[in-house]
Design an enzyme around this catalytic site. Structure first.
Site, PDB file in Angstrom:
ATOM      1  N   CYS A 161     -40.709  -7.890 -32.843  1.00 48.34           N
ATOM      2  CA  CYS A 161     -40.221  -6.732 -32.776  1.00 48.34           C
ATOM      3  C   CYS A 161     -39.636  -6.250 -34.184  1.00 48.34           C
ATOM      4  O   CYS A 161     -40.205  -6.446 -35.314  1.00 48.34           O
ATOM      5  CB  CYS A 161     -39.163  -6.605 -31.704  1.00 48.34           C
ATOM      6  N   HIS A 162     -38.424  -6.118 -34.584  1.00 48.33           N
ATOM      7  CA  HIS A 162     -37.645  -5.626 -35.484  1.00 48.33           C
ATOM      8  C   HIS A 162     -37.050  -7.018 -36.501  1.00 48.33           C
ATOM      9  O   HIS A 162     -36.751  -6.919 -37.501  1.00 48.33           O
ATOM     10  CB  HIS A 162     -36.512  -5.103 -35.267  1.00 48.33           C
TER      11      HIS A 162
END
Length: 180
Positions: free
Chosen positions: A106-107
């Site tokens: 994800c991030h």
């Protein structure tokens, strides 16, 4: 296999911490929660507070040499806090310098952008990181999971919680190769 899970004191997406953690455990590994501060971290379910988890050690106390691999869970705030902490960035970068496998979802790759280790690598992430990864010299792809071998280590990346099964399978498979 001893695996460091690097997270900030708050902001980690809970499922991106707990599912890979369990996958490492199920594969016979030992996950360790590493953070920038001692005590507990606050996980989130997207923007809502979720559970807290006890920190095993801090980046100040930990050494890359203590671990076989690194996992960087996402959540929007978590990697943003990590990238602002020099010791956390150095800890993540140390796994690349040591040739050890790294997995980020994800991030999570934001910390890797800050560590300047995505240049000439192919990776995926939450789509909003695409420009940051490209600006840092990486190649961004929109894939459920990507395994990039190069630069002396393996980088496993994934986009989002919906991709966790593929992410967990890839990281367990790649981390197992370290023991061989």
């Amino acid at each position: 296999m001893k695996v460091a899970f690097l997270v900030a004191p708050e902001g980690v997406e809970q499922v991106e911490l707990t599912e890979p953690w369990q996958a490492v455990r199920d594969a016979g590994g030992t996950p360790t929660l590493v953070s920038t501060k001692p005590g507990h971290i606050q996980a989130f379910n997207h923007l809502d507070k979720a559970d807290t988890f006890k920190v095993d050690t801090t980046v100040e106390e930990a050494s890359v040499g203590d671990f076989d691999a690194l996992v960087l869970p996402g959540g929007v705030a978590n990697p943003d806090f990590l990238r602002m902490d020099e010791k956390a960035v150095a800890f993540a970068k140390g796994f690349f310098e040591a040739g050890k496998p790294v997995a980020a979802i994800c991030h999570g790759p934001w910390t890797l952008v800050e560590a300047d280790v995505v240049r000439d690598r192919t990776l995926t992430s939450w789509p909003s990181l695409k420009t940051d990864i490209r600006n840092a010299g990486g190649t961004w792809v929109d894939e459920q999971v990507n395994v990039c071998r190069g630069g002396g280590n393996v980088l496993i990346t994934s986009r989002k919680p919906d991709d966790l099964k593929a992410f967990d399978d890839a990281l367990v498979s790649e981390f197992a190769k370290v023991r061989q």
